[in-house]
Design a protein around this motif. Structure first.
Motif, PDB file in Angstrom:
ATOM      1  N   LEU A 285       0.830  -1.199   0.000  1.00 29.33           N
ATOM      2  CA  LEU A 285       0.000   0.000   0.000  1.00 29.33           C
ATOM      3  C   LEU A 285       0.870   1.256   0.000  1.00 29.33           C
ATOM      4  N   ILE A 286       0.457   2.228  -0.797  1.00 28.44           N
ATOM      5  CA  ILE A 286       1.115   3.528  -0.813  1.00 28.44           C
ATOM      6  C   ILE A 286       0.041   4.562  -0.527  1.00 28.44           C
TER       7      ILE A 286
ATOM      8  N   THR B 254       3.867   2.309   2.391  1.00 29.27           N
ATOM      9  CA  THR B 254       4.753   3.436   2.122  1.00 29.27           C
ATOM     10  C   THR B 254       3.909   4.700   2.160  1.00 29.27           C
ATOM     11  N   ILE B 255       4.384   5.672   2.904  1.00 27.14           N
ATOM     12  CA  ILE B 255       3.701   6.961   2.997  1.00 27.14           C
ATOM     13  C   ILE B 255       4.542   7.978   2.243  1.00 27.14           C
ATOM     14  N   LEU B 256       3.918   8.662   1.291  1.00 27.75           N
ATOM     15  CA  LEU B 256       4.619   9.641   0.458  1.00 27.75           C
ATOM     16  C   LEU B 256       4.335  11.064   0.913  1.00 27.75           C
ATOM     17  N   ASP B 257       5.402  11.815   1.102  1.00 26.46           N
ATOM     18  CA  ASP B 257       5.324  13.252   1.388  1.00 26.46           C
ATOM     19  C   ASP B 257       4.336  13.622   2.491  1.00 26.46           C
ATOM     20  N   THR B 258       4.189  12.767   3.444  1.00 25.36           N
ATOM     21  CA  THR B 258       3.322  13.016   4.583  1.00 25.36           C
ATOM     22  C   THR B 258       4.066  12.532   5.816  1.00 25.36           C
ATOM     23  N   PRO B 259       4.117  13.325   6.863  1.00 27.67           N
ATOM     24  CA  PRO B 259       4.775  12.829   8.073  1.00 27.67           C
ATOM     25  C   PRO B 259       4.063  11.584   8.591  1.00 27.67           C
TER      26      PRO B 259
ATOM     27  N   THR C  91       7.298   2.604   5.675  1.00 28.50           N
ATOM     28  CA  THR C  91       8.348   3.484   5.181  1.00 28.50           C
ATOM     29  C   THR C  91       7.747   4.846   4.890  1.00 28.50           C
ATOM     30  N   VAL C  92       8.447   5.910   5.276  1.00 31.49           N
ATOM     31  CA  VAL C  92       8.018   7.269   4.959  1.00 31.49           C
ATOM     32  C   VAL C  92       9.028   7.855   3.979  1.00 31.49           C
ATOM     33  N   ILE C  93       8.542   8.339   2.829  1.00 28.63           N
ATOM     34  CA  ILE C  93       9.415   8.920   1.800  1.00 28.63           C
ATOM     35  C   ILE C  93       9.002  10.378   1.589  1.00 28.63           C
TER      36      ILE C  93
END
Length: 199
Positions: free
Chosen positions: A58-59, A94-99, A191-193
């Protein structure tokens, strides 16, 4: 949310990697679902289960990060309706551009949600509306706002129908007003990106 924001990302992936986008079109005007992280997560899990995808990575971006986390938590708890078997498993998030979310949501009023929605649409689509124009939009009815925003977006090169924008507005508002409750542990890696940290 809008899947078009991820078009470049998906096009850059290996063509052998299947990518499925979850967009809330079917639930946009159902405040009981779109205004609930858990109900939205359950809706998306049902869609993935119907597609018989199996294991997924999941992203999530922005509010989607809360939904991705809720999806994984629901699967961890195996909170499926009686008689329904688990057809989806989460391998990673994976979390994109979010704290990384560390606390539940802060309550805001409907008027504050409407203001945030206008400001974010203005910023995201680079509409260039100034404070005076945003103030004028705030006093319009929702239908008038939608028409005005469709026109402003067209001038910025984004072509939405009033119905498409109305769905986006309903989802955005519902998500801003939704209560977010975070669980403690996940059984999959997280994972945070941040885009600023990538090339």
């Amino acid at each position: 949310g809008l899947l078009m924001a991820f078009q470049a990302l998906v096009q850059g992936l290996d063509k052998q990697i299947p990518v499925y986008g979850l967009q809330p079109d079917l639930i946009a005007h159902d405040p009981d679902v779109v205004g609930s992280v858990d109900a939205t997560a359950q809706h998306y899990l049902s869609a993935l289960g119907e597609a018989q995808i199996g294991s997924v990575h999941l992203i999530g971006h922005s509010f989607g990060s809360f939904i991705a986390l809720a999806m994984a938590q629901q699967l961890d708890k195996n909170s499926l309706p009686e008689g329904e078997t688990q057809r989806v498993s989460v391998s990673s998030i994976t979390i994109l551009d979010t704290p990384k979310p560390t606390h539940s949501s802060v309550s805001i009023t409907a008027a504050e949600a409407d203001q945030l929605m206008l400001e974010n649409l203005n910023d995201f689509f680079a509409l260039g509306l100034n404070a005076e124009q945003l103030s004028a939009l705030r006093v319009e009815t929702l239908a008038q706002q939608t028409t005005s925003l469709v026109d402003a977006m067209a001038q910025s090169g984004y072509h939405f129908t009033a119905e498409q924008l109305s769905r986006l507005q309903a989802v955005f508002r519902g998500q801003l007003l939704a209560e977010v409750h975070l669980g403690l542990q996940l059984s999959c890696p997280l994972t945070v990106i941040k885009a600023s940290q990538t090339r």
